[in-house]
Write a protein that holds these residues in place. Sequence first.
Motif, mmCIF file in Angstrom:
data_model
loop_
_atom_site.group_PDB
_atom_site.id
_atom_site.type_symbol
_atom_site.label_atom_id
_atom_site.label_comp_id
_atom_site.label_asym_id
_atom_site.label_seq_id
_atom_site.Cartn_x
_atom_site.Cartn_y
_atom_site.Cartn_z
ATOM 1 N N THR A 102 0.894 -1.218 -0.037
ATOM 2 C CA THR A 102 -0.070 -0.071 0.013
ATOM 3 C C THR A 102 0.919 1.056 -0.046
ATOM 4 O OG1 THR A 102 -0.257 0.052 2.283
ATOM 5 C CG2 THR A 102 -1.968 -1.182 1.265
ATOM 6 N N ALA A 103 1.982 1.241 0.667
ATOM 7 C CA ALA A 103 2.712 2.323 0.495
ATOM 8 C C ALA A 103 3.980 2.228 -0.653
ATOM 9 C CB ALA A 103 3.687 2.420 1.990
ATOM 10 N N LEU A 104 4.426 1.130 -0.738
ATOM 11 C CA LEU A 104 5.593 0.785 -1.747
ATOM 12 C C LEU A 104 5.062 1.056 -3.030
ATOM 13 C CD1 LEU A 104 8.507 -0.080 -2.279
ATOM 14 C CD2 LEU A 104 7.727 -2.401 -2.613
ATOM 15 N N VAL A 105 3.737 0.672 -3.514
ATOM 16 C CA VAL A 105 3.515 0.739 -4.849
ATOM 17 C C VAL A 105 3.125 2.403 -5.269
ATOM 18 C CG1 VAL A 105 1.568 0.033 -6.375
ATOM 19 C CG2 VAL A 105 2.457 -1.585 -5.064
ATOM 20 N N ARG A 159 7.403 7.553 -8.531
ATOM 21 C CA ARG A 159 9.070 7.326 -8.839
ATOM 22 C C ARG A 159 9.930 7.805 -7.805
ATOM 23 N NH1 ARG A 159 9.766 6.013 -14.569
ATOM 24 N NH2 ARG A 159 7.566 5.760 -15.374
ATOM 25 N N LEU A 160 9.349 7.695 -6.757
ATOM 26 C CA LEU A 160 10.408 8.234 -5.369
ATOM 27 C C LEU A 160 11.019 6.953 -5.290
ATOM 28 C CD1 LEU A 160 7.479 9.587 -2.875
ATOM 29 C CD2 LEU A 160 9.281 10.524 -3.945
ATOM 30 N N VAL A 161 10.904 5.477 -5.432
ATOM 31 C CA VAL A 161 11.688 4.603 -5.493
ATOM 32 C C VAL A 161 11.568 3.877 -6.680
ATOM 33 C CG1 VAL A 161 11.818 4.006 -3.047
ATOM 34 C CG2 VAL A 161 10.021 3.170 -4.198
ATOM 35 N N GLN A 162 12.727 3.291 -7.463
ATOM 36 C CA GLN A 162 12.708 2.591 -8.734
ATOM 37 C C GLN A 162 13.334 1.322 -8.414
ATOM 38 O OE1 GLN A 162 12.846 5.133 -11.953
ATOM 39 N NE2 GLN A 162 12.800 7.175 -10.771
ATOM 40 N N PRO A 163 12.919 0.466 -7.627
ATOM 41 C CA PRO A 163 13.566 -1.114 -7.900
ATOM 42 C C PRO A 163 13.399 -1.803 -9.162
ATOM 43 C CG PRO A 163 11.489 -1.080 -6.390
ATOM 44 C CD PRO A 163 11.639 0.240 -6.949
ATOM 45 N N GLY A 164 14.388 -2.491 -9.513
ATOM 46 C CA GLY A 164 14.322 -3.356 -10.553
ATOM 47 C C GLY A 164 13.788 -4.580 -10.120
ATOM 48 N N HIS A 173 7.771 1.372 7.127
ATOM 49 C CA HIS A 173 7.408 2.683 6.246
ATOM 50 C C HIS A 173 8.167 3.979 6.995
ATOM 51 C CE1 HIS A 173 5.482 4.982 3.265
ATOM 52 N NE2 HIS A 173 4.588 5.379 3.748
ATOM 53 N N GLY A 174 7.943 4.060 8.252
ATOM 54 C CA GLY A 174 8.241 5.117 8.820
ATOM 55 C C GLY A 174 7.837 6.345 8.676
ATOM 56 N N ASP A 175 6.503 6.527 8.314
ATOM 57 C CA ASP A 175 5.578 7.733 8.327
ATOM 58 C C ASP A 175 5.331 8.208 9.630
ATOM 59 O OD1 ASP A 175 3.812 9.596 8.054
ATOM 60 O OD2 ASP A 175 2.748 8.544 6.273
ATOM 61 N N PRO A 176 5.742 9.272 10.077
ATOM 62 C CA PRO A 176 5.399 9.802 11.511
ATOM 63 C C PRO A 176 3.848 10.072 11.784
ATOM 64 C CG PRO A 176 6.328 11.584 10.367
ATOM 65 C CD PRO A 176 6.296 10.115 9.374
ATOM 66 N N ASN A 177 3.305 10.010 10.729
ATOM 67 C CA ASN A 177 1.808 10.249 11.046
ATOM 68 C C ASN A 177 0.850 8.839 11.182
ATOM 69 O OD1 ASN A 177 2.125 12.997 10.555
ATOM 70 N ND2 ASN A 177 1.718 12.889 8.488
ATOM 71 N N GLN A 178 1.660 7.940 11.184
ATOM 72 C CA GLN A 178 0.988 6.516 11.407
ATOM 73 C C GLN A 178 0.416 6.314 12.773
ATOM 74 O OE1 GLN A 178 3.682 4.282 8.771
ATOM 75 N NE2 GLN A 178 1.944 3.358 8.357
ATOM 76 N N ASP A 179 -0.651 5.527 12.903
ATOM 77 C CA ASP A 179 -1.360 5.570 14.184
ATOM 78 C C ASP A 179 -0.454 4.390 15.189
ATOM 79 O OD1 ASP A 179 -3.993 7.057 13.774
ATOM 80 O OD2 ASP A 179 -4.097 5.788 12.048
ATOM 81 N N PRO A 180 -0.043 3.077 14.654
ATOM 82 C CA PRO A 180 0.105 2.125 15.491
ATOM 83 C C PRO A 180 1.530 2.613 16.322
ATOM 84 C CG PRO A 180 -0.369 1.159 13.298
ATOM 85 C CD PRO A 180 -0.501 2.664 13.103
#
Length: 288
Positions: free
Chosen positions: A33-36, A42-47, A117-124
Motif C-alpha cells: 500500500t505504501a511501496l506501490v 517514482r520516489l523509489v525505482q527498484p528493478g 515505512h516510518g511515516d510519523p503520522n501513522q497510528d500504530p
Amino acid sequence: MIDFEYHSPTSLDEAFSLMDQYGDDAQVMSGGTALVLMMKQRLVQPGHVIGLRKIPVLSSIASDGDGAVRVGALCTQRQMETDPLVRQSLPLVADTYSKVATVRIRSMSTVGGGLVHGDPNQDPPPTLIALGASVVLSSKGGERVVPVEDLFIDYFETDVQSGEILTSVLIPQAPAGSGAVYTKFLPRTADDYATVSVAAIVDADESNNCRDVRIVLGASGVTPIRAKEAEALLRQRPLTEENIRASAAAVKEAVDPLDDFRGSADYKRQMAEVFTRRAVTQALSLGR
Ligand SMILES: Cc1cc2nc3c(=O)[nH]c(=O)nc-3n(C[C@H](O)[C@H](O)[C@H](O)COP(=O)(O)OP(=O)(O)OC[C@H]3O[C@@H](n4cnc5c(N)ncnc54)[C@H](O)[C@@H]3O)c2cc1C
C-alpha cells in the motif's frame, strides 16, 4: 509505473539470497500500500520487488508468555483489529489498528510494512511504543531485537538496515489495572491520517497516585515522540486535574510538528497539549 521483476520466495532463506543477489536494486514488499504508491510516484525505482506474502512463518499471531503477543510481520492491520487473541490480550492495540484509514487499506497493509515505512503520522507506533513493544530484524547473519521506541531515526527513516527483514513484533500487555487510550484528532475525515495523536497508559493506585505512565505522540514531529518530561511530572505524584494539566503543558516543548494541510505547527502544538490532557484523563478513568 516503472518496469520491475517480481519475486515470490517461500522461505526467509530464499528471500535473503534474493536480497543478496540484487542488493540496492531490490525492495521487499508486504501489503504494497505504501511501496506501490512510492513506485508510481517514482520516489523509489527498484528493478526487483521481493514479495513476502508466501513466507508462512511471517503470518502467525501467538501468545508469548505473561500476556504478551508475538505478531508476524505479514499480519494485516485488519487482523490486528479483529483477531480474538489481540482483542482480548491487547485491546489498546486492536483499537489503535481499527483507526487506521479504511477497511480496504487495513485488509492489505501489514504490521511490518507499516513500521518499516516510518511515516510519523501513522497510528500504530505511539501505541506500540507506549506498551514497550519490540521488533525482530532478521538477516542472513542472524537476528537483532530493537525496541519500537528506537526504531524511528528520522522522517520516513528507520533503523532497518539493508539486507534485513522485519519478521515479528513482540507486544507486552499493559500493566494489570492500568487504563490505556489511543486518541486520534481527525478534524477532516474519519479515514484521514491524524492531525495529532496520543497514546497514554496510566497505572494508578487506589488513591489515584501515579505508579507509572507512558505518553507517546504521533504526527507531532519527524518521528513518534515519547513525552518523557510530561511523564516525569506525573510519575509517583497524585493524578489531580492540576498535575495532569501541568504534564500536558510540558508536551508542547517535546513536540516539533510540521506545517502542512492538516494544520500549522503552532496549531498542532496546541492540539498536542489538549489531546494529551484528554488522553491521560480518559486513561485514568478507565483504569482499576
Ligand atoms: C490511502 C491511504 C491512507 C492511509 N491512512 C493511514 C492512516 O490513517 N493511519 C496509518 O497509520 N496509516 C495509514 N496509511 C499507511 C498504511 O498504514 C501504510 O501504507 C502501510 O502500513 C504500509 O504497509 P504495507 O504492508 O502495505 O507496506 P509496503 O507498502 O509493502 O512496504 C512499505 C515499506 O516497508 C518495506 N517493507 C515492507 N515490509 C517489510 C518487512 N517485513 N521488512 C522490511 N521492510 C519491509 C518496503 O520495502 C517499503 O519500503 C494509509 C495508506 C494509504 C494508501
